[in-house]
Design a protein around this motif. Structure first.
Motif, short mmCIF file in Angstrom:
data_model
loop_
_atom_site.label_atom_id
_atom_site.label_comp_id
_atom_site.label_asym_id
_atom_site.label_seq_id
_atom_site.Cartn_x
_atom_site.Cartn_y
_atom_site.Cartn_z
N LYS A 1 40.13 41.01 36.68
CA LYS A 1 41.00 40.23 35.81
C LYS A 1 42.42 40.75 35.98
CE LYS A 1 37.58 39.00 32.39
NZ LYS A 1 37.22 38.90 30.98
N THR A 2 43.37 39.84 35.99
CA THR A 2 44.76 40.23 36.10
C THR A 2 45.52 39.78 34.86
OG1 THR A 2 45.44 38.17 37.18
CG2 THR A 2 44.72 39.98 38.61
N GLU B 1 51.05 40.30 37.37
CA GLU B 1 50.48 41.46 38.04
C GLU B 1 50.60 41.29 39.55
OE1 GLU B 1 46.20 43.76 38.45
OE2 GLU B 1 46.68 42.74 36.56
N LEU C 1 49.53 41.85 43.23
CA LEU C 1 48.31 42.14 43.98
C LEU C 1 48.63 42.68 45.37
CD1 LEU C 1 46.35 38.96 42.90
CD2 LEU C 1 46.03 41.29 42.07
N TYR D 1 41.16 36.81 48.03
CA TYR D 1 40.85 36.45 46.65
C TYR D 1 40.33 35.02 46.53
CZ TYR D 1 43.74 40.54 45.77
OH TYR D 1 44.25 41.81 45.77
N LEU E 1 47.85 32.12 41.36
CA LEU E 1 48.53 33.15 42.15
C LEU E 1 49.65 32.51 42.94
CD1 LEU E 1 45.58 35.29 43.57
CD2 LEU E 1 46.72 35.47 41.37
N SER F 1 50.01 37.40 40.35
CA SER F 1 49.28 36.56 39.41
C SER F 1 50.28 35.99 38.41
CB SER F 1 48.23 37.42 38.70
OG SER F 1 47.49 36.66 37.80
N ARG G 1 37.39 39.35 44.31
CA ARG G 1 38.13 40.03 45.37
C ARG G 1 37.15 40.62 46.36
NH1 ARG G 1 41.53 45.08 43.27
NH2 ARG G 1 39.46 45.98 42.99
#
Length: 189
Positions: free
Chosen positions: A31-32, A36, A38, A49, A56, A97, A105
């Motif tokens: 979870k993001t 966030e 990546l 992902y 995203l 995100s 992932r």
């Protein structure tokens, strides 16, 4: 096993249940939070992902410090910082995100193991790469000769969810214009 990932794969290829089990075993749920990172500029991208929920954004920053968005990925789609992921070189892109997201992932080594050992998974990957290439070409060639209003109409026709889900600033960077220009163009429609 994740039903969304399975549905995504099964909608693209014929695949055995045992192969789906092997695939699912290598994807890790994460979870993001909003914004966030990546993969950041200069990092080597180590993951691919699948988006269960959320959004995203893949973008780079030009010499003047402006964001240039290359791609947005919404639910039930795949994304990575492809060039870095494939070549294992430092990324020129940021993968972030945009909203709290639920993702699956997979590590690069596991990903390519699946590509090499499960032909159906390799087919899904090839479809993804073909889509990414075609999408990029359409955007580049379509946008080269288009006026701003035509770019906005293109997004409305081909990617309408972007205008309701994504900030105007991020959409403007995707269209190659300023946020104020985008606002003026929206007012004309």
């Amino acid at each position: 096993m994740d039903s969304q990932l399975n549905t995504y794969i099964e909608s693209r290829v014929a695949i055995e249940a045992s192969e789906l089990e092997q695939i699912n075993a290598l994807f890790e749920p994460i979870k993001t939070v909003r914004n966030e990172m990546l993969c950041n500029i200069g990092q080597v991208c180590k993951h691919f992902y699948f988006i269960k929920t959320g959004c995203l954004r893949l973008y780079e920053i030009d010499d003047k410090g402006n964001d240039i968005t290359g791609y947005f990925a919404l639910e039930e789609s795949l994304i990575s910082a492809n060039t870095s992921f494939i070549l294992q070189k430092p990324s020129r892109d940021c993968l972030v995100s945009l909203e709290p997201s639920e993702l699956l992932r997979i590590k690069r080594s596991d990903f390519y193991h699946l590509v090499e050992t499960i032909p159906s998974f390799a087919s899904v990957y090839h479809q993804f790469i073909e889509f990414a290439f075609i999408h990029s070409q359409m955007r580049i060639y379509s946008f080269l000769g288009m006026e701003g209003i035509d770019k906005l109409k293109w997004v409305m026709e081909h990617e309408p969810k972007l205008l309701s889900r994504i900030s105007s600033k991020a959409v403007a960077s995707y269209l190659g214009m300023t946020n104020s220009t985008l606002s003026k163009l929206k007012a004309k429609l």
